[in-house]
Write a protein that holds these residues in place. Structure first.
Motif, PDB file in Angstrom:
ATOM      1  N   MET A   1     -40.273  28.474 -19.086  1.00 59.16           N
ATOM      2  CA  MET A   1     -40.562  29.047 -17.781  1.00 59.16           C
ATOM      3  C   MET A   1     -41.587  28.161 -17.072  1.00 59.16           C
ATOM      4  SD  MET A   1     -41.701  32.920 -17.067  1.00 59.16           S
ATOM      5  CE  MET A   1     -42.798  33.245 -15.746  1.00 59.16           C
ATOM      6  N   SER A   2     -41.330  27.859 -15.833  1.00 61.19           N
ATOM      7  CA  SER A   2     -42.234  26.998 -15.069  1.00 61.19           C
ATOM      8  C   SER A   2     -43.430  27.808 -14.568  1.00 61.19           C
ATOM      9  CB  SER A   2     -41.493  26.353 -13.896  1.00 61.19           C
ATOM     10  OG  SER A   2     -41.053  27.350 -13.003  1.00 61.19           O
ATOM     11  N   PRO A   3     -44.544  27.123 -14.383  1.00 63.77           N
ATOM     12  CA  PRO A   3     -45.756  27.837 -13.936  1.00 63.77           C
ATOM     13  C   PRO A   3     -45.589  28.367 -12.509  1.00 63.77           C
ATOM     14  CG  PRO A   3     -46.162  25.471 -14.097  1.00 63.77           C
ATOM     15  CD  PRO A   3     -44.776  25.708 -14.595  1.00 63.77           C
ATOM     16  N   THR A   4     -46.308  29.433 -12.230  1.00 66.02           N
ATOM     17  CA  THR A   4     -46.292  29.997 -10.881  1.00 66.02           C
ATOM     18  C   THR A   4     -47.157  29.128  -9.974  1.00 66.02           C
ATOM     19  OG1 THR A   4     -48.222  31.397 -11.245  1.00 66.02           O
ATOM     20  CG2 THR A   4     -46.058  32.333 -11.823  1.00 66.02           C
ATOM     21  N   ILE A   5     -47.017  29.325  -8.701  1.00 65.24           N
ATOM     22  CA  ILE A   5     -47.825  28.564  -7.732  1.00 65.24           C
ATOM     23  C   ILE A   5     -49.305  28.907  -7.930  1.00 65.24           C
ATOM     24  CG2 ILE A   5     -47.659  30.213  -5.821  1.00 65.24           C
ATOM     25  CD1 ILE A   5     -47.244  26.481  -5.307  1.00 65.24           C
ATOM     26  N   GLU A   6     -49.594  30.173  -8.279  1.00 64.60           N
ATOM     27  CA  GLU A   6     -50.972  30.578  -8.525  1.00 64.60           C
ATOM     28  C   GLU A   6     -51.559  29.817  -9.710  1.00 64.60           C
ATOM     29  OE1 GLU A   6     -48.444  32.790  -8.288  1.00 64.60           O
ATOM     30  OE2 GLU A   6     -48.973  34.308  -6.802  1.00 64.60           O
ATOM     31  N   GLN A   7     -50.757  29.667 -10.769  1.00 65.99           N
ATOM     32  CA  GLN A   7     -51.212  28.943 -11.956  1.00 65.99           C
ATOM     33  C   GLN A   7     -51.464  27.470 -11.630  1.00 65.99           C
ATOM     34  OE1 GLN A   7     -47.878  30.009 -14.450  1.00 65.99           O
ATOM     35  NE2 GLN A   7     -49.107  31.490 -15.615  1.00 65.99           N
ATOM     36  N   LEU A   8     -50.560  26.883 -10.850  1.00 69.47           N
ATOM     37  CA  LEU A   8     -50.733  25.474 -10.477  1.00 69.47           C
ATOM     38  C   LEU A   8     -51.987  25.267  -9.638  1.00 69.47           C
ATOM     39  CD1 LEU A   8     -47.030  24.484  -9.646  1.00 69.47           C
ATOM     40  CD2 LEU A   8     -48.393  23.765 -11.627  1.00 69.47           C
ATOM     41  N   LEU A   9     -52.236  26.181  -8.706  1.00 68.95           N
ATOM     42  CA  LEU A   9     -53.444  26.087  -7.882  1.00 68.95           C
ATOM     43  C   LEU A   9     -54.699  26.250  -8.746  1.00 68.95           C
ATOM     44  CD1 LEU A   9     -52.315  28.106  -4.723  1.00 68.95           C
ATOM     45  CD2 LEU A   9     -52.714  25.631  -4.869  1.00 68.95           C
ATOM     46  N   ALA A  10     -54.658  27.174  -9.688  1.00 65.75           N
ATOM     47  CA  ALA A  10     -55.795  27.385 -10.579  1.00 65.75           C
ATOM     48  C   ALA A  10     -56.025  26.148 -11.456  1.00 65.75           C
ATOM     49  CB  ALA A  10     -55.567  28.621 -11.448  1.00 65.75           C
ATOM     50  N   GLN A  11     -54.954  25.544 -11.938  1.00 60.96           N
ATOM     51  CA  GLN A  11     -55.086  24.326 -12.749  1.00 60.96           C
ATOM     52  C   GLN A  11     -55.705  23.195 -11.941  1.00 60.96           C
ATOM     53  OE1 GLN A  11     -51.110  23.505 -14.111  1.00 60.96           O
ATOM     54  NE2 GLN A  11     -51.141  25.126 -15.660  1.00 60.96           N
ATOM     55  N   GLN A  12     -55.233  23.037 -10.704  1.00 61.09           N
ATOM     56  CA  GLN A  12     -55.774  21.962  -9.882  1.00 61.09           C
ATOM     57  C   GLN A  12     -57.247  22.210  -9.558  1.00 61.09           C
ATOM     58  OE1 GLN A  12     -53.999  21.016  -5.992  1.00 61.09           O
ATOM     59  NE2 GLN A  12     -53.950  18.913  -6.740  1.00 61.09           N
ATOM     60  N   HIS A  13     -57.591  23.448  -9.303  1.00 61.77           N
ATOM     61  CA  HIS A  13     -58.988  23.793  -9.032  1.00 61.77           C
ATOM     62  C   HIS A  13     -59.845  23.461 -10.254  1.00 61.77           C
ATOM     63  CE1 HIS A  13     -62.517  26.425  -8.430  1.00 61.77           C
ATOM     64  NE2 HIS A  13     -62.318  26.166  -7.156  1.00 61.77           N
ATOM     65  N   ALA A  14     -59.394  23.833 -11.448  1.00 66.27           N
ATOM     66  CA  ALA A  14     -60.145  23.566 -12.674  1.00 66.27           C
ATOM     67  C   ALA A  14     -60.275  22.059 -12.921  1.00 66.27           C
ATOM     68  CB  ALA A  14     -59.455  24.241 -13.862  1.00 66.27           C
ATOM     69  N   THR A  15     -59.230  21.307 -12.641  1.00 69.46           N
ATOM     70  CA  THR A  15     -59.281  19.862 -12.836  1.00 69.46           C
ATOM     71  C   THR A  15     -60.269  19.219 -11.870  1.00 69.46           C
ATOM     72  OG1 THR A  15     -56.961  19.905 -13.548  1.00 69.46           O
ATOM     73  CG2 THR A  15     -57.891  17.757 -13.000  1.00 69.46           C
ATOM     74  N   LEU A  16     -60.300  19.694 -10.631  1.00 65.27           N
ATOM     75  CA  LEU A  16     -61.258  19.171  -9.660  1.00 65.27           C
ATOM     76  C   LEU A  16     -62.695  19.515 -10.052  1.00 65.27           C
ATOM     77  CD1 LEU A  16     -59.254  19.803  -6.397  1.00 65.27           C
ATOM     78  CD2 LEU A  16     -60.174  17.592  -7.133  1.00 65.27           C
ATOM     79  N   GLU A  17     -62.901  20.700 -10.600  1.00 68.75           N
ATOM     80  CA  GLU A  17     -64.241  21.055 -11.072  1.00 68.75           C
ATOM     81  C   GLU A  17     -64.653  20.148 -12.232  1.00 68.75           C
ATOM     82  OE1 GLU A  17     -63.940  25.286 -11.861  1.00 68.75           O
ATOM     83  OE2 GLU A  17     -64.890  25.732  -9.933  1.00 68.75           O
ATOM     84  N   ALA A  18     -63.711  19.841 -13.117  1.00 67.08           N
ATOM     85  CA  ALA A  18     -63.996  18.923 -14.227  1.00 67.08           C
ATOM     86  C   ALA A  18     -64.336  17.534 -13.692  1.00 67.08           C
ATOM     87  CB  ALA A  18     -62.801  18.854 -15.178  1.00 67.08           C
ATOM     88  N   LEU A  19     -63.623  17.103 -12.663  1.00 71.90           N
ATOM     89  CA  LEU A  19     -63.901  15.802 -12.047  1.00 71.90           C
ATOM     90  C   LEU A  19     -65.288  15.785 -11.424  1.00 71.90           C
ATOM     91  CD1 LEU A  19     -63.029  12.949 -11.203  1.00 71.90           C
ATOM     92  CD2 LEU A  19     -61.931  13.985  -9.185  1.00 71.90           C
ATOM     93  N   LEU A  54     -50.624  14.472 -10.176  1.00 70.52           N
ATOM     94  CA  LEU A  54     -49.445  15.092 -10.785  1.00 70.52           C
ATOM     95  C   LEU A  54     -49.379  16.577 -10.423  1.00 70.52           C
ATOM     96  CD1 LEU A  54     -47.001  14.914 -12.704  1.00 70.52           C
ATOM     97  CD2 LEU A  54     -48.573  15.431 -14.570  1.00 70.52           C
ATOM     98  N   GLN A  55     -50.525  17.244 -10.508  1.00 68.83           N
ATOM     99  CA  GLN A  55     -50.567  18.654 -10.143  1.00 68.83           C
ATOM    100  C   GLN A  55     -50.205  18.851  -8.676  1.00 68.83           C
ATOM    101  OE1 GLN A  55     -54.591  19.395 -11.340  1.00 68.83           O
ATOM    102  NE2 GLN A  55     -54.001  20.172 -13.361  1.00 68.83           N
ATOM    103  N   ASP A  56     -50.672  17.953  -7.828  1.00 72.77           N
ATOM    104  CA  ASP A  56     -50.362  18.038  -6.410  1.00 72.77           C
ATOM    105  C   ASP A  56     -48.855  17.892  -6.175  1.00 72.77           C
ATOM    106  OD1 ASP A  56     -51.553  18.390  -3.795  1.00 72.77           O
ATOM    107  OD2 ASP A  56     -50.902  16.328  -3.384  1.00 72.77           O
ATOM    108  N   GLN A  57     -48.229  16.982  -6.899  1.00 70.71           N
ATOM    109  CA  GLN A  57     -46.771  16.810  -6.783  1.00 70.71           C
ATOM    110  C   GLN A  57     -46.038  18.059  -7.265  1.00 70.71           C
ATOM    111  OE1 GLN A  57     -46.024  13.258  -9.029  1.00 70.71           O
ATOM    112  NE2 GLN A  57     -47.005  11.924  -7.515  1.00 70.71           N
ATOM    113  N   GLN A  58     -46.519  18.658  -8.357  1.00 70.13           N
ATOM    114  CA  GLN A  58     -45.887  19.880  -8.863  1.00 70.13           C
ATOM    115  C   GLN A  58     -46.006  21.010  -7.843  1.00 70.13           C
ATOM    116  OE1 GLN A  58     -48.139  20.212 -12.527  1.00 70.13           O
ATOM    117  NE2 GLN A  58     -46.366  19.564 -13.749  1.00 70.13           N
ATOM    118  N   ILE A  59     -47.152  21.110  -7.217  1.00 70.84           N
ATOM    119  CA  ILE A  59     -47.358  22.146  -6.202  1.00 70.84           C
ATOM    120  C   ILE A  59     -46.421  21.909  -5.019  1.00 70.84           C
ATOM    121  CG2 ILE A  59     -49.004  23.047  -4.496  1.00 70.84           C
ATOM    122  CD1 ILE A  59     -51.208  22.564  -6.655  1.00 70.84           C
ATOM    123  N   ALA A  60     -46.322  20.662  -4.584  1.00 71.27           N
ATOM    124  CA  ALA A  60     -45.469  20.335  -3.433  1.00 71.27           C
ATOM    125  C   ALA A  60     -43.996  20.623  -3.717  1.00 71.27           C
ATOM    126  CB  ALA A  60     -45.655  18.870  -3.047  1.00 71.27           C
TER     127      ALA A  60
END
Length: 141
Positions: A1-19, A54-60
């Motif tokens: 099952m592919s991630p929801t848009i909410e999950q992808l946004l949360a992942q990208q937010h977490a990755t940016l916080e890590a950065l 990559l996350q941005d491409q998945q979201i798009a």
């Protein structure tokens, strides 16, 4: 099952916080001139930036991506992510400028060191540099 848009946004937010945390650590390493850490942080930073792209491409490509501009909750999340990205970019620019200043300082110090060596060295007939202090100290007569 592919991630929801909410999950992808949360992942990208977490990755940016890590950065952002990594950029803060990188700044400390630059200030303390810890070259090994600076190199490691640069590698880690590249990996995080690649992950964000990559996350941005998945979201798009996500089937619900059109809701990012229509749904107020998604719009707020996207705005938060964009603000976090802007903050990361700003910190990265500051770190780059600090690193350039540190390199310039190192080069100036290195040049002064080389100049001071030049004033106290001479070359023998083979072209090998010798300190003036050692000239004549190995005479056998």
């Amino acid at each position: 099952m592919s991630p929801t848009i909410e999950q992808l946004l949360a992942q990208q937010h977490a990755t940016l916080e890590a950065l952002l945390r990594l950029l803060e650590q990188e700044r400390e390493a630059i200030v303390k001139r810890q070259s090994g850490d600076i190199t490691r942080f640069a590698k880690d930073k590249k990996e995080l930036v690649d992950k964000i792209q990559l996350q941005d491409q998945q979201i798009a490509r996500h089937s619900q991506s059109n809701q990012l501009k229509e749904n107020p909750d998604f719009t707020r999340q996207v705005d938060t992510i964009q603000n976090l990205l802007s903050e990361c970019m700003h910190h990265n620019e500051l770190n780059g400028a600090a690193l350039q200043r540190a390199q310039l300082s190192f080069h100036k110090l290195n040049n002064l060191f080389q100049q001071s060596l030049g004033h106290h060295q001479t070359y023998n007939k083979e072209g090998v540099a010798q300190n003036l202090r050692s000239i004549g100290t190995n005479l056998k007569a």
